[in-house]
Design a protein around this motif. Structure first.
Motif, PDB file in Angstrom:
ATOM      1  N   VAL A   1       3.378   6.040   6.054  1.00  0.00           N
ATOM      2  CA  VAL A   1       3.119   6.460   4.680  1.00  0.00           C
ATOM      3  C   VAL A   1       3.315   7.956   4.635  1.00  0.00           C
ATOM      4  O   VAL A   1       2.728   8.688   5.417  1.00  0.00           O
ATOM      5  CB  VAL A   1       1.681   6.104   4.237  1.00  0.00           C
ATOM      6  CG1 VAL A   1       1.415   6.630   2.842  1.00  0.00           C
ATOM      7  CG2 VAL A   1       1.454   4.621   4.306  1.00  0.00           C
TER       8      VAL A   1
ATOM      9  N   SER B   1      -0.943  15.227  -0.919  1.00  0.00           N
ATOM     10  CA  SER B   1      -2.255  14.882  -0.382  1.00  0.00           C
ATOM     11  C   SER B   1      -2.863  16.065   0.360  1.00  0.00           C
ATOM     12  O   SER B   1      -2.164  16.787   1.065  1.00  0.00           O
ATOM     13  CB  SER B   1      -2.128  13.710   0.594  1.00  0.00           C
ATOM     14  OG  SER B   1      -3.357  13.467   1.228  1.00  0.00           O
TER      15      SER B   1
ATOM     16  N   PHE C   1       1.198   7.034  -6.411  1.00  0.00           N
ATOM     17  CA  PHE C   1       0.006   7.829  -6.694  1.00  0.00           C
ATOM     18  C   PHE C   1       0.265   9.299  -6.393  1.00  0.00           C
ATOM     19  O   PHE C   1      -0.072  10.184  -7.168  1.00  0.00           O
ATOM     20  CB  PHE C   1      -1.169   7.308  -5.860  1.00  0.00           C
ATOM     21  CG  PHE C   1      -2.442   8.072  -6.072  1.00  0.00           C
ATOM     22  CD1 PHE C   1      -3.251   7.815  -7.164  1.00  0.00           C
ATOM     23  CD2 PHE C   1      -2.830   9.044  -5.164  1.00  0.00           C
ATOM     24  CE1 PHE C   1      -4.429   8.519  -7.362  1.00  0.00           C
ATOM     25  CE2 PHE C   1      -4.008   9.761  -5.347  1.00  0.00           C
ATOM     26  CZ  PHE C   1      -4.810   9.488  -6.456  1.00  0.00           C
ATOM     27  N   ARG C   2       0.883   9.585  -5.238  1.00  0.00           N
ATOM     28  CA  ARG C   2       1.162  10.967  -4.860  1.00  0.00           C
ATOM     29  C   ARG C   2       2.159  11.604  -5.826  1.00  0.00           C
ATOM     30  O   ARG C   2       2.083  12.791  -6.108  1.00  0.00           O
ATOM     31  CB  ARG C   2       1.696  11.035  -3.429  1.00  0.00           C
ATOM     32  CG  ARG C   2       0.684  10.643  -2.374  1.00  0.00           C
ATOM     33  CD  ARG C   2      -0.393  11.658  -2.012  1.00  0.00           C
ATOM     34  NE  ARG C   2      -1.011  12.455  -2.999  1.00  0.00           N
ATOM     35  CZ  ARG C   2      -2.321  12.427  -3.331  1.00  0.00           C
ATOM     36  NH1 ARG C   2      -3.142  11.605  -2.743  1.00  0.00           N
ATOM     37  NH2 ARG C   2      -2.810  13.237  -4.251  1.00  0.00           N
TER      38      ARG C   2
ATOM     39  N   PHE D   1       0.825  -1.200   0.000  1.00  0.00           N
ATOM     40  CA  PHE D   1       0.000   0.000   0.000  1.00  0.00           C
ATOM     41  C   PHE D   1       0.865   1.257   0.000  1.00  0.00           C
ATOM     42  O   PHE D   1       0.627   2.201  -0.745  1.00  0.00           O
ATOM     43  CB  PHE D   1      -0.950   0.025   1.203  1.00  0.00           C
ATOM     44  CG  PHE D   1      -1.674   1.337   1.316  1.00  0.00           C
ATOM     45  CD1 PHE D   1      -2.757   1.617   0.516  1.00  0.00           C
ATOM     46  CD2 PHE D   1      -1.247   2.302   2.218  1.00  0.00           C
ATOM     47  CE1 PHE D   1      -3.411   2.839   0.596  1.00  0.00           C
ATOM     48  CE2 PHE D   1      -1.897   3.524   2.312  1.00  0.00           C
ATOM     49  CZ  PHE D   1      -2.981   3.789   1.503  1.00  0.00           C
TER      50      PHE D   1
ATOM     51  N   THR E   1       2.369   1.899  -3.403  1.00  0.00           N
ATOM     52  CA  THR E   1       1.328   2.325  -4.339  1.00  0.00           C
ATOM     53  C   THR E   1       0.914   3.761  -4.050  1.00  0.00           C
ATOM     54  O   THR E   1       0.751   4.573  -4.967  1.00  0.00           O
ATOM     55  CB  THR E   1       0.096   1.403  -4.245  1.00  0.00           C
ATOM     56  OG1 THR E   1       0.503   0.066  -4.517  1.00  0.00           O
ATOM     57  CG2 THR E   1      -0.991   1.802  -5.212  1.00  0.00           C
ATOM     58  N   TYR E   2       0.744   4.083  -2.755  1.00  0.00           N
ATOM     59  CA  TYR E   2       0.331   5.427  -2.361  1.00  0.00           C
ATOM     60  C   TYR E   2       1.387   6.460  -2.759  1.00  0.00           C
ATOM     61  O   TYR E   2       1.065   7.526  -3.283  1.00  0.00           O
ATOM     62  CB  TYR E   2       0.057   5.471  -0.861  1.00  0.00           C
ATOM     63  CG  TYR E   2      -0.513   6.786  -0.405  1.00  0.00           C
ATOM     64  CD1 TYR E   2      -1.855   7.081  -0.613  1.00  0.00           C
ATOM     65  CD2 TYR E   2       0.280   7.729   0.230  1.00  0.00           C
ATOM     66  CE1 TYR E   2      -2.389   8.298  -0.198  1.00  0.00           C
ATOM     67  CE2 TYR E   2      -0.241   8.938   0.646  1.00  0.00           C
ATOM     68  CZ  TYR E   2      -1.574   9.217   0.429  1.00  0.00           C
ATOM     69  OH  TYR E   2      -2.092  10.411   0.825  1.00  0.00           O
ATOM     70  N   ARG E   3       2.656   6.148  -2.513  1.00  0.00           N
ATOM     71  CA  ARG E   3       3.724   7.082  -2.888  1.00  0.00           C
ATOM     72  C   ARG E   3       3.741   7.314  -4.397  1.00  0.00           C
ATOM     73  O   ARG E   3       3.888   8.448  -4.863  1.00  0.00           O
ATOM     74  CB  ARG E   3       5.081   6.561  -2.415  1.00  0.00           C
ATOM     75  CG  ARG E   3       5.369   6.875  -0.961  1.00  0.00           C
ATOM     76  CD  ARG E   3       6.803   6.570  -0.602  1.00  0.00           C
ATOM     77  NE  ARG E   3       7.119   5.149  -0.669  1.00  0.00           N
ATOM     78  CZ  ARG E   3       6.831   4.273   0.290  1.00  0.00           C
ATOM     79  NH1 ARG E   3       6.224   4.664   1.387  1.00  0.00           N
ATOM     80  NH2 ARG E   3       7.153   3.010   0.156  1.00  0.00           N
TER      81      ARG E   3
END
Length: 82
Positions: free
Chosen positions: A80, A61, A54-55, A47, A50-52
């Motif tokens: 995160v 964010s 995405f950012r 996660f 993936t989040y990094r």
């Protein structure tokens, strides 16, 4: 080479694979093998990773660290970067 028979394959799924095969100029069999190889080769991404990613694509964010505190479980919490 080994063979496989798929029973109970939904018609709509077969149609989608056929459409993909047509676009990629492959036979139905070649497309099915390609998709299976890709599915078993792909590594599940964490996660946080993936989040990094995405950012990186979407920018910072709008959430703050304190906004997320109540959403994390004790066991599953990982750092995160927002």
């Amino acid at each position: 080479m080994a063979s496989i028979t798929l029973k109970g394959l939904p018609g709509s799924l077969k149609e989608k694979i056929e459409e993909m095969a047509d676009r990629e100029r492959r036979s139905l069999n070649q497309q099915a093998i390609y998709l299976l190889e890709r599915a078993v080769r792909e590594e599940v991404e964490s996660f946080g990773r993936t989040y990094r990613r995405f950012r990186e694509n979407r920018g910072p964010s709008p959430l703050k660290e304190e906004d997320l505190e109540g959403l994390r479980s004790e066991e599953g919490s990982r750092e995160v970067d927002l």
